[in-house]
Design a protein around this motif. Structure first.
Motif, PDB file in Angstrom:
ATOM      1  N   LYS A  88       1.137  -1.417   0.300  1.00 38.86           N
ATOM      2  CA  LYS A  88       0.119  -0.204  -0.139  1.00 38.86           C
ATOM      3  C   LYS A  88       0.389   1.015   0.045  1.00 38.86           C
ATOM      4  O   LYS A  88       0.630   2.525   0.225  1.00 38.86           O
ATOM      5  N   ASN A  89       2.274   0.898   0.207  1.00 35.95           N
ATOM      6  CA  ASN A  89       3.128   2.746   0.209  1.00 35.95           C
ATOM      7  C   ASN A  89       2.904   2.697   1.671  1.00 35.95           C
ATOM      8  O   ASN A  89       3.055   4.323   0.730  1.00 35.95           O
ATOM      9  N   MET A 183      13.762  -5.571   8.343  1.00 30.11           N
ATOM     10  CA  MET A 183      13.431  -4.785   7.190  1.00 30.11           C
ATOM     11  C   MET A 183      14.823  -4.190   6.460  1.00 30.11           C
ATOM     12  O   MET A 183      14.406  -4.999   5.435  1.00 30.11           O
ATOM     13  N   VAL A 184      15.856  -4.934   7.134  1.00 29.08           N
ATOM     14  CA  VAL A 184      16.975  -4.366   6.237  1.00 29.08           C
ATOM     15  C   VAL A 184      16.887  -5.119   5.225  1.00 29.08           C
ATOM     16  O   VAL A 184      18.018  -5.068   4.630  1.00 29.08           O
ATOM     17  N   VAL A 185      17.736  -6.965   5.772  1.00 27.63           N
ATOM     18  CA  VAL A 185      17.532  -7.592   5.479  1.00 27.63           C
ATOM     19  C   VAL A 185      16.745  -8.194   4.122  1.00 27.63           C
ATOM     20  O   VAL A 185      17.210  -8.518   3.331  1.00 27.63           O
ATOM     21  N   PRO A 188      17.016  -5.352   0.134  1.00 25.30           N
ATOM     22  CA  PRO A 188      17.901  -5.211  -0.463  1.00 25.30           C
ATOM     23  C   PRO A 188      18.104  -6.865  -2.076  1.00 25.30           C
ATOM     24  O   PRO A 188      17.385  -6.321  -3.376  1.00 25.30           O
ATOM     25  N   ILE A 189      16.923  -6.881  -1.317  1.00 24.25           N
ATOM     26  CA  ILE A 189      16.572  -8.833  -2.616  1.00 24.25           C
ATOM     27  C   ILE A 189      14.807  -8.348  -2.668  1.00 24.25           C
ATOM     28  O   ILE A 189      14.379  -8.408  -4.163  1.00 24.25           O
ATOM     29  N   PRO A 196       8.064  -2.575  -5.342  1.00 23.81           N
ATOM     30  CA  PRO A 196       7.788  -0.674  -4.333  1.00 23.81           C
ATOM     31  C   PRO A 196       8.007  -1.133  -3.281  1.00 23.81           C
ATOM     32  O   PRO A 196       7.617  -1.877  -2.211  1.00 23.81           O
ATOM     33  N   ILE A 197       9.168  -0.970  -2.578  1.00 24.71           N
ATOM     34  CA  ILE A 197       9.576  -1.037  -1.052  1.00 24.71           C
ATOM     35  C   ILE A 197       9.880   1.170  -0.849  1.00 24.71           C
ATOM     36  O   ILE A 197       9.441   0.490   0.906  1.00 24.71           O
ATOM     37  N   GLY A 198       9.778   1.719  -1.570  1.00 21.32           N
ATOM     38  CA  GLY A 198       9.889   3.310  -1.057  1.00 21.32           C
ATOM     39  C   GLY A 198      10.689   3.818  -0.477  1.00 21.32           C
ATOM     40  O   GLY A 198      12.095   2.514  -0.714  1.00 21.32           O
ATOM     41  N   ALA A 199      11.942   4.011   0.678  1.00 24.51           N
ATOM     42  CA  ALA A 199      12.756   4.583   0.979  1.00 24.51           C
ATOM     43  C   ALA A 199      12.731   4.760   2.617  1.00 24.51           C
ATOM     44  O   ALA A 199      11.475   5.170   2.872  1.00 24.51           O
TER      45      ALA A 199
END
Length: 303
Positions: A88-89, A183-185, A188-189, A196-199
């Protein structure tokens, strides 16, 4: 969709197998257990992901035992939560908060079940093991002709008593750590899979809600009243105080990063200074005060 569900289930089974039976590699594999659920949820929605979760619970029980179900349920539900919100961004801070809440609920439920149904208090047993190890070390010192200092034993008891009181806070910190590392690991995958993962928003722009200042003031006022140790009121005030202090430390670090960015201070100096402060408790206290001032008087607008 069925084919991908089978692939993700197989991936989860391999990761779960490694986490159970390979000591060092298993610790790393544990942080990837949510990844199959994140990927599947982002592609097909949380409704079908719940079916994958049920299948993974069956697989985890076959690989391990009934005692393996809580871990599979915890990482599965957290993965579905992360995947549904990323789909859902939503902001990554929102994703972090929601997934940490899911981890926390799972940890609390598992702890209650272990006490009520299995009569096994992991925290109390850990304290007992630590005390036994300490007493063994003291006996070895006596055997070598050295008298253990009484002050050291008193500090140990005070430390264990403090840890016992802030156990709820430690649960919250553990939940946030699990959510953050997951979330950190995973990011990248997910990025390689073009999902879509945003920033992450810049840490220097992180701001707590001002209402926390009123909660902090209320806690300080309540703490002035004599509260009996061990009561619910005492534990509640004690833990809320520590949690608010940690949040204000984060606010203080965010302010320092904001100032460093405005003054063009190199990132190496900023990161090095942050790490140094983490090992100096008196500096953390000053940073928490700075965070309170920044939140209350909006210092950033004056720079």
């Amino acid at each position: 969709m069925i084919t991908e569900a089978a692939i993700q289930l197989a991936l989860f089974a391999v990761l779960f197998l490694i986490s159970l039976y390979i000591p060092l590699l298993g610790m790393i594999a544990t942080f990837f257990l949510s990844l199959p659920f994140i990927i599947f949820t982002m592609r097909h929605g949380y409704t079908y992901a719940l079916v994958l979760l049920v299948a993974s619970l069956i697989v985890s029980m076959l690989i391990g035992s009934v005692f393996s179900l809580p871990a599979a349920l915890m990482f599965g539900t957290a993965g579905i939560t992360i995947g549904a919100l990323l789909r859902k961004n939503k902001s990554r801070y929102v994703v972090l908060l929601a997934s940490a809440f899911v981890f926390l609920i799972n940890m609390i439920v598992d702890y209650i079940i272990s006490i009520k149904f299995f009569e096994m208090d992991i925290i109390q047993e850990s304290f007992s093991v630590f005390r036994d190890s300490f007493q063994t070390a003291m006996q070895i010192m006596k055997g070598m002709g050295q008298e253990p200092p009484q002050q050291l034993q008193e500090q140990l008891e005070q430390g264990l008593e403090l840890v016992k009181y802030i156990t709820p806070t430690l649960f919250v910190l553990a939940a946030f750590l699990l959510a953050y590392v997951t979330m950190v690991v995973s990011v990248p995958i997910l990025k390689r899979l073009k999902l879509p993962i945003g920033a992450w928003p810049p840490f220097r722009d992180f701001m707590l809600p001002k209402s926390l200042l009123w909660y902090y003031l209320l806690v300080l006022v309540v703490s002035l009243f004599p509260l009996e140790k061990g009561t619910f009121a005492y534990l509640a005030v004690f833990n809320i105080y520590y949690l608010l202090q940690l949040l204000f430390v984060v606010q203080g670090f965010s302010f320092l990063h904001y100032v460093a960015n405005k003054k063009n201070v190199s990132k190496g100096v900023v990161i090095g200074g942050t790490i140094l402060c983490l090992f100096l408790p008196f500096l953390l206290y000053l940073i928490a005060i700075l965070g309170i001032i920044d939140l209350g008087f909006e210092l950033r607008k004056r720079i």
